[in-house]
Design a protein around this motif. Structure first.
Motif, short mmCIF file in Angstrom:
data_model
loop_
_atom_site.label_atom_id
_atom_site.label_comp_id
_atom_site.label_asym_id
_atom_site.label_seq_id
_atom_site.Cartn_x
_atom_site.Cartn_y
_atom_site.Cartn_z
N ALA A 279 0.84 -1.18 0.00
CA ALA A 279 0.00 0.00 0.00
C ALA A 279 0.88 1.23 0.00
CB ALA A 279 -0.91 -0.01 1.21
N THR A 280 0.36 2.27 -0.59
CA THR A 280 1.06 3.54 -0.62
C THR A 280 0.20 4.59 0.06
OG1 THR A 280 2.09 2.94 -2.72
CG2 THR A 280 2.13 5.27 -2.13
N LEU A 281 0.82 5.40 0.89
CA LEU A 281 0.11 6.47 1.57
C LEU A 281 0.49 7.80 0.92
CD1 LEU A 281 0.67 5.42 5.29
CD2 LEU A 281 -1.33 5.03 3.87
N TYR A 282 -0.53 8.63 0.70
CA TYR A 282 -0.30 9.95 0.14
C TYR A 282 -0.73 10.98 1.16
CZ TYR A 282 0.23 7.39 -4.20
OH TYR A 282 0.66 6.51 -5.15
N THR A 283 0.11 11.96 1.38
CA THR A 283 -0.20 12.98 2.38
C THR A 283 -1.01 14.13 1.81
OG1 THR A 283 1.95 14.03 1.96
CG2 THR A 283 1.83 12.43 3.77
N ALA A 284 -1.11 14.19 0.49
CA ALA A 284 -1.86 15.27 -0.14
C ALA A 284 -2.85 14.67 -1.13
CB ALA A 284 -0.92 16.24 -0.84
N ASP B 255 -4.12 16.02 -3.80
CA ASP B 255 -3.78 16.24 -5.20
C ASP B 255 -2.77 15.22 -5.71
OD1 ASP B 255 -1.87 17.43 -3.53
OD2 ASP B 255 -1.30 18.92 -5.04
N ARG B 256 -1.84 14.77 -4.86
CA ARG B 256 -0.86 13.75 -5.25
C ARG B 256 -1.57 12.41 -5.49
NH1 ARG B 256 2.89 11.52 -7.91
NH2 ARG B 256 4.26 10.12 -6.81
N ALA B 257 -2.50 12.05 -4.63
CA ALA B 257 -3.26 10.80 -4.80
C ALA B 257 -4.08 10.88 -6.10
CB ALA B 257 -4.17 10.55 -3.61
N GLY B 258 -4.69 12.01 -6.35
CA GLY B 258 -5.47 12.19 -7.58
C GLY B 258 -4.62 12.06 -8.83
N LEU B 259 -3.42 12.59 -8.78
CA LEU B 259 -2.50 12.51 -9.92
C LEU B 259 -2.13 11.05 -10.20
CD1 LEU B 259 -0.68 14.00 -12.01
CD2 LEU B 259 1.09 14.03 -10.23
N VAL B 260 -1.79 10.32 -9.17
CA VAL B 260 -1.40 8.90 -9.35
C VAL B 260 -2.59 8.11 -9.86
CG1 VAL B 260 -0.68 6.81 -8.14
CG2 VAL B 260 0.45 8.98 -7.65
N LEU B 261 -3.76 8.32 -9.30
CA LEU B 261 -4.96 7.60 -9.77
C LEU B 261 -5.24 7.93 -11.23
CD1 LEU B 261 -7.35 7.88 -6.69
CD2 LEU B 261 -6.25 5.82 -7.58
N GLY B 262 -5.09 9.18 -11.60
CA GLY B 262 -5.30 9.57 -12.99
C GLY B 262 -4.30 8.92 -13.93
N ARG C 30 -5.03 1.04 -15.99
CA ARG C 30 -4.80 -0.25 -15.30
C ARG C 30 -5.93 -0.58 -14.33
NH1 ARG C 30 1.09 -0.64 -12.85
NH2 ARG C 30 -0.31 -0.41 -11.11
N PHE C 31 -6.38 0.42 -13.59
CA PHE C 31 -7.46 0.18 -12.64
C PHE C 31 -8.75 -0.22 -13.36
CE2 PHE C 31 -5.11 3.33 -9.78
CZ PHE C 31 -4.51 2.33 -9.05
N HIS C 32 -9.06 0.46 -14.44
CA HIS C 32 -10.27 0.14 -15.20
C HIS C 32 -10.20 -1.26 -15.79
CE1 HIS C 32 -12.58 3.83 -14.93
NE2 HIS C 32 -11.43 4.49 -14.99
N THR C 33 -9.04 -1.66 -16.28
CA THR C 33 -8.86 -3.01 -16.82
C THR C 33 -9.13 -4.06 -15.74
OG1 THR C 33 -7.27 -2.25 -18.46
CG2 THR C 33 -7.23 -4.59 -17.93
N ALA C 34 -8.56 -3.84 -14.56
CA ALA C 34 -8.77 -4.78 -13.46
C ALA C 34 -10.24 -4.83 -13.04
CB ALA C 34 -7.89 -4.40 -12.27
N LEU C 35 -10.86 -3.67 -12.96
CA LEU C 35 -12.27 -3.62 -12.56
C LEU C 35 -13.17 -4.27 -13.60
CD1 LEU C 35 -12.42 -0.08 -10.94
CD2 LEU C 35 -12.53 -2.30 -9.78
N GLU C 36 -12.87 -4.08 -14.87
CA GLU C 36 -13.67 -4.72 -15.93
C GLU C 36 -13.52 -6.24 -15.88
OE1 GLU C 36 -12.50 -2.96 -19.65
OE2 GLU C 36 -13.27 -1.00 -19.06
#
Length: 177
Positions: A1-6, A8-15, A20-26
């Protein structure tokens, strides 16, 4: 797991990783994870030394020198019992492994994906039974009832100890995300 303190940083990584996330979810959408465990028939509880549980047969007293000696042929009879017991356990193990393969093949026909896990050994909560298959299957939600009927049928046809657990969140099938 990775922890983000901000945020906006978490949003950037998710974006950046959204594809990859969508492929896994599909891959797992409208599916559940099901566990199947198969246990060997007639698994011995303990060391399997049934000769230790054989009733003693009283011998004839004879002379004082004979009292501590086994009857003629007793060693051969003991070794034969041990050999037969070992052969029976080996046949049971081979039969159980064949049943496990049959169960896996049949369940795989319903599943989108499967994973075989290491069988649990002695010392688990149910350590008196030998586990010969420990697997998870990714099964479409609309096939869950079919899976339950299949496992019930396999239990009846094979006489094997088969456990079905689930439905679970399909963690085993999301892959590296």
């Amino acid at each position: 797991a990775t922890l983000y303190t901000a945020e906006d940083r978490a949003g950037l990584v998710l974006g950046n990783e959204s594809a990859r996330f969508h492929t896994a979810l599909e891959r797992i959408a409208h599916h559940a994870e099901w566990g199947v465990k198969v246990y060997a028939a007639g698994s011995p509880g303990g060391d399997g030394d049934e000769t230790a549980r054989q009733p003693c047969t009283p011998g004839t007293p004879g002379t004082p020198e004979d009292r501590g000696r086994p009857a003629p042929g007793a060693g051969r009879a003991y070794l034969e019992r041990r050999r037969n017991l070992r052969a029976r356990h080996e046949r049971q193990r081979e039969d159980s492994l064949r049943v496990a393969e049959t169960v896996d093949t049949q369940v795989c026909r319903l599943a989108k994906a499967s994973r075989r896990l290491r069988p649990h050994g002695p010392g688990t909560a149910d350590g008196h039974r030998l586990q010969v298959l420990n697997a998870t299957y990714l099964v479409a939600d609309h096939r869950a009832a079919e899976l339950e009927l299949l496992v019930k049928d396999l239990r009846e046809r094979t006489g094997a100890g088969i456990e079905l657990s689930g439905p679970w969140v399909p963690y085993s099938f999301v892959g590296e995300v």
